[in-house]
Design a protein around this motif. Structure first.
Motif, PDB file in Angstrom:
ATOM      1  N   LEU A  86      34.903  17.462  45.429  1.00  0.00           N
ATOM      2  CA  LEU A  86      35.795  18.555  45.819  1.00  0.00           C
ATOM      3  C   LEU A  86      35.074  19.754  46.424  1.00  0.00           C
ATOM      4  O   LEU A  86      35.600  20.416  47.318  1.00  0.00           O
ATOM      5  N   CYS A  87      33.896  20.035  45.923  1.00  0.00           N
ATOM      6  CA  CYS A  87      33.211  21.259  46.354  1.00  0.00           C
ATOM      7  C   CYS A  87      31.720  20.996  46.485  1.00  0.00           C
ATOM      8  O   CYS A  87      30.896  21.649  45.851  1.00  0.00           O
ATOM      9  N   VAL A  88      31.374  20.048  47.340  1.00  0.00           N
ATOM     10  CA  VAL A  88      29.974  19.717  47.585  1.00  0.00           C
ATOM     11  C   VAL A  88      29.378  20.664  48.615  1.00  0.00           C
ATOM     12  O   VAL A  88      28.313  21.252  48.418  1.00  0.00           O
ATOM     13  N   GLN A  89      30.075  20.815  49.726  1.00  0.00           N
ATOM     14  CA  GLN A  89      29.590  21.695  50.801  1.00  0.00           C
ATOM     15  C   GLN A  89      30.537  22.851  51.096  1.00  0.00           C
ATOM     16  O   GLN A  89      30.259  23.647  51.987  1.00  0.00           O
ATOM     17  N   SER A  90      31.626  22.948  50.367  1.00  0.00           N
ATOM     18  CA  SER A  90      32.575  24.038  50.594  1.00  0.00           C
ATOM     19  C   SER A  90      31.990  25.369  50.145  1.00  0.00           C
ATOM     20  O   SER A  90      31.364  25.462  49.092  1.00  0.00           O
ATOM     21  N   ARG A  91      32.207  26.386  50.937  1.00  0.00           N
ATOM     22  CA  ARG A  91      31.687  27.724  50.663  1.00  0.00           C
ATOM     23  C   ARG A  91      32.703  28.771  51.109  1.00  0.00           C
ATOM     24  O   ARG A  91      33.515  28.524  51.991  1.00  0.00           O
ATOM     25  N   LEU A  92      32.631  29.964  50.524  1.00  0.00           N
ATOM     26  CA  LEU A  92      33.419  31.086  51.022  1.00  0.00           C
ATOM     27  C   LEU A  92      32.906  31.460  52.409  1.00  0.00           C
ATOM     28  O   LEU A  92      31.707  31.399  52.677  1.00  0.00           O
ATOM     29  N   PHE A  93      33.821  31.827  53.288  1.00  0.00           N
ATOM     30  CA  PHE A  93      33.417  32.274  54.611  1.00  0.00           C
ATOM     31  C   PHE A  93      32.563  33.535  54.512  1.00  0.00           C
ATOM     32  O   PHE A  93      32.747  34.371  53.605  1.00  0.00           O
ATOM     33  N   GLU A  94      31.642  33.681  55.432  1.00  0.00           N
ATOM     34  CA  GLU A  94      30.828  34.892  55.492  1.00  0.00           C
ATOM     35  C   GLU A  94      31.743  36.115  55.598  1.00  0.00           C
ATOM     36  O   GLU A  94      32.673  36.135  56.398  1.00  0.00           O
ATOM     37  N   GLY A  95      31.485  37.096  54.786  1.00  0.00           N
ATOM     38  CA  GLY A  95      32.291  38.314  54.775  1.00  0.00           C
ATOM     39  C   GLY A  95      33.350  38.330  53.701  1.00  0.00           C
ATOM     40  O   GLY A  95      33.827  39.407  53.327  1.00  0.00           O
ATOM     41  N   ILE A  96      33.739  37.164  53.172  1.00  0.00           N
ATOM     42  CA  ILE A  96      34.783  37.120  52.145  1.00  0.00           C
ATOM     43  C   ILE A  96      34.300  37.708  50.815  1.00  0.00           C
ATOM     44  O   ILE A  96      35.017  38.511  50.199  1.00  0.00           O
ATOM     45  N   PRO A  97      33.108  37.349  50.299  1.00  0.00           N
ATOM     46  CA  PRO A  97      32.686  37.959  49.026  1.00  0.00           C
ATOM     47  C   PRO A  97      32.673  39.486  49.077  1.00  0.00           C
ATOM     48  O   PRO A  97      33.149  40.141  48.142  1.00  0.00           O
ATOM     49  N   ALA A  98      32.171  40.055  50.158  1.00  0.00           N
ATOM     50  CA  ALA A  98      32.136  41.517  50.276  1.00  0.00           C
ATOM     51  C   ALA A  98      33.546  42.090  50.342  1.00  0.00           C
ATOM     52  O   ALA A  98      33.822  43.160  49.769  1.00  0.00           O
ATOM     53  N   LEU A  99      34.444  41.407  51.025  1.00  0.00           N
ATOM     54  CA  LEU A  99      35.828  41.863  51.113  1.00  0.00           C
ATOM     55  C   LEU A  99      36.481  41.868  49.744  1.00  0.00           C
ATOM     56  O   LEU A  99      37.143  42.853  49.362  1.00  0.00           O
ATOM     57  N   LEU A 100      36.317  40.799  48.987  1.00  0.00           N
ATOM     58  CA  LEU A 100      36.936  40.730  47.662  1.00  0.00           C
ATOM     59  C   LEU A 100      36.350  41.779  46.721  1.00  0.00           C
ATOM     60  O   LEU A 100      37.072  42.362  45.908  1.00  0.00           O
ATOM     61  N   GLU A 101      35.061  42.026  46.837  1.00  0.00           N
ATOM     62  CA  GLU A 101      34.441  43.087  46.030  1.00  0.00           C
ATOM     63  C   GLU A 101      35.007  44.449  46.400  1.00  0.00           C
ATOM     64  O   GLU A 101      35.254  45.291  45.529  1.00  0.00           O
ATOM     65  N   ALA A 102      35.220  44.681  47.692  1.00  0.00           N
ATOM     66  CA  ALA A 102      35.769  45.968  48.136  1.00  0.00           C
ATOM     67  C   ALA A 102      37.194  46.155  47.648  1.00  0.00           C
ATOM     68  O   ALA A 102      37.589  47.252  47.225  1.00  0.00           O
ATOM     69  N   GLY A 127      40.771  48.758  43.382  1.00  0.00           N
ATOM     70  CA  GLY A 127      41.858  48.451  42.455  1.00  0.00           C
ATOM     71  C   GLY A 127      43.021  47.750  43.116  1.00  0.00           C
ATOM     72  O   GLY A 127      44.156  47.816  42.619  1.00  0.00           O
ATOM     73  N   MET A 128      42.759  47.048  44.222  1.00  0.00           N
ATOM     74  CA  MET A 128      43.806  46.332  44.947  1.00  0.00           C
ATOM     75  C   MET A 128      43.774  44.862  44.549  1.00  0.00           C
ATOM     76  O   MET A 128      42.794  44.171  44.798  1.00  0.00           O
ATOM     77  N   PRO A 129      44.833  44.366  43.924  1.00  0.00           N
ATOM     78  CA  PRO A 129      44.845  42.949  43.549  1.00  0.00           C
ATOM     79  C   PRO A 129      44.903  42.054  44.785  1.00  0.00           C
ATOM     80  O   PRO A 129      45.445  42.431  45.828  1.00  0.00           O
ATOM     81  N   TRP A 130      44.330  40.871  44.651  1.00  0.00           N
ATOM     82  CA  TRP A 130      44.409  39.877  45.706  1.00  0.00           C
ATOM     83  C   TRP A 130      44.704  38.523  45.070  1.00  0.00           C
ATOM     84  O   TRP A 130      44.423  38.296  43.895  1.00  0.00           O
ATOM     85  N   GLY A 131      45.306  37.660  45.838  1.00  0.00           N
ATOM     86  CA  GLY A 131      45.652  36.350  45.307  1.00  0.00           C
ATOM     87  C   GLY A 131      45.576  35.272  46.368  1.00  0.00           C
ATOM     88  O   GLY A 131      45.298  35.547  47.542  1.00  0.00           O
ATOM     89  N   ILE A 132      45.826  34.052  45.944  1.00  0.00           N
ATOM     90  CA  ILE A 132      45.737  32.878  46.815  1.00  0.00           C
ATOM     91  C   ILE A 132      47.097  32.198  46.865  1.00  0.00           C
ATOM     92  O   ILE A 132      47.718  31.969  45.823  1.00  0.00           O
ATOM     93  N   VAL A 133      47.547  31.878  48.068  1.00  0.00           N
ATOM     94  CA  VAL A 133      48.769  31.088  48.257  1.00  0.00           C
ATOM     95  C   VAL A 133      48.426  29.970  49.236  1.00  0.00           C
ATOM     96  O   VAL A 133      48.172  30.219  50.413  1.00  0.00           O
ATOM     97  N   THR A 134      48.399  28.752  48.746  1.00  0.00           N
ATOM     98  CA  THR A 134      47.982  27.597  49.524  1.00  0.00           C
ATOM     99  C   THR A 134      49.004  26.480  49.405  1.00  0.00           C
ATOM    100  O   THR A 134      49.772  26.436  48.440  1.00  0.00           O
ATOM    101  N   ASN A 135      49.004  25.571  50.371  1.00  0.00           N
ATOM    102  CA  ASN A 135      49.834  24.378  50.265  1.00  0.00           C
ATOM    103  C   ASN A 135      49.097  23.235  49.568  1.00  0.00           C
ATOM    104  O   ASN A 135      49.667  22.159  49.386  1.00  0.00           O
ATOM    105  N   LYS A 136      47.873  23.457  49.167  1.00  0.00           N
ATOM    106  CA  LYS A 136      47.100  22.448  48.446  1.00  0.00           C
ATOM    107  C   LYS A 136      47.739  22.207  47.075  1.00  0.00           C
ATOM    108  O   LYS A 136      48.230  23.138  46.438  1.00  0.00           O
ATOM    109  N   ALA A 137      47.729  20.976  46.616  1.00  0.00           N
ATOM    110  CA  ALA A 137      48.321  20.649  45.322  1.00  0.00           C
ATOM    111  C   ALA A 137      47.556  21.308  44.182  1.00  0.00           C
ATOM    112  O   ALA A 137      46.340  21.531  44.266  1.00  0.00           O
ATOM    113  N   THR A 138      48.261  21.621  43.103  1.00  0.00           N
ATOM    114  CA  THR A 138      47.652  22.296  41.955  1.00  0.00           C
ATOM    115  C   THR A 138      46.446  21.543  41.418  1.00  0.00           C
ATOM    116  O   THR A 138      45.432  22.147  41.066  1.00  0.00           O
ATOM    117  N   ARG A 139      46.521  20.221  41.369  1.00  0.00           N
ATOM    118  CA  ARG A 139      45.439  19.427  40.783  1.00  0.00           C
ATOM    119  C   ARG A 139      44.128  19.565  41.563  1.00  0.00           C
ATOM    120  O   ARG A 139      43.051  19.330  41.022  1.00  0.00           O
TER     121      ARG A 139
END
Length: 244
Positions: free
Chosen positions: A106-122, A127-139
């Protein structure tokens, strides 16, 4: 919620493009698509579908072609790799083989895009919540989110089977807004597929097209009628956060 819906009316007379303009600088939360927006998962997805090919004595399909379908899951990848549509008799077996391969790696070579970690930290620092909405199955979604190191910081994780409808229906985004307790009109949704923008607009959210993602649609992201288009993840922060 009805199956048929129309996006709410929105005044687009003022062009978006700065923090002051996007939602008049009143963004209170950000929601993201997963594959192709937060995380570059294409290498693992393509490896999974190519294993289905090689197990059947076929050569691997070209990565650059298959990558464009990474946001479309089994339907898009199998369609591209085998020319088989969901209504075809061969599709279920190919889909099941693909999903088994993917779940096993599932996560051998998958990585966060460059710039995403800094964005989420900012966002967290503001104090701004963020979340994920995907069409990928829960499992698949929850293990991947955990392996990417996002499970403890995401305010919500909504998968394709969390609600009765998946994107482009607004139901998953409206459910996410309810979960984080913020009105849709104060939320920005970021995605790399036309259906992400359609879902966000239908939910009454501002939308950002992630042109750095897979974008495997006939239309270019600039034609999706998103409120803003970004070429790299680092350009998202100025859109959603007013100057301190």
């Amino acid at each position: 919620m009805p199956d048929m819906f129309e996006p709410p009316a929105r005044d687009l007379a003022t062009p978006f493009g700065t923090a002051a303009q996007l939602l008049n600088g009143n963004v209170r939360a950000v929601l993201f698509d997963l594959d192709g927006t937060l995380a570059d998962t294409a290498l693992d997805l393509v490896a999974a579908v190519n294993k289905v090919r090689t197990d059947r004595g076929l050569p691997p399909g070209p990565y650059e072609t298959l990558r464009l379908q990474a946001s479309h899951g089994a339907r898009g990848l199998i369609g591209s790799a085998f020319g088989v549509a969901p209504e075809d008799a061969a599709f279920p077996a190919l889909r099941d083989a693909f999903l088994a391969n993917y779940e096993a790696a599932l996560c051998v070579q998958s990585r966060l895009f460059e710039g995403i970690p800094a964005l989420l930290e900012a966002l967290a620092a503001r104090g701004m919540p963020w979340g994920i909405v995907t069409n990928k199955a829960t499992r698949l979604t929850h293990p991947l989110v955990k392996l990417l190191g996002l499970a403890d910081s995401a305010a919500c994780v909504v998968s394709g089977d969390t609600t009765p409808h998946s994107k482009p229906h607004p139901a998953p985004l409206l459910y996410a807004a309810e979960r984080i307790g913020i009105a849709p009109g104060h939320i920005v949704y970021v995605g790399d597929d036309l259906r992400d923008i359609q879902a966000g607009k239908a939910a009454g959210m501002a939308t950002v097209a992630a042109a750095y993602g897979y974008c495997g649609d006939a239309q270019a992201p600039v034609e999706w009628q998103a409120d803003a288009v970004v070429e790299h993840a680092g350009a998202i922060a100025p859109l959603v956060m007013s100057p301190a």
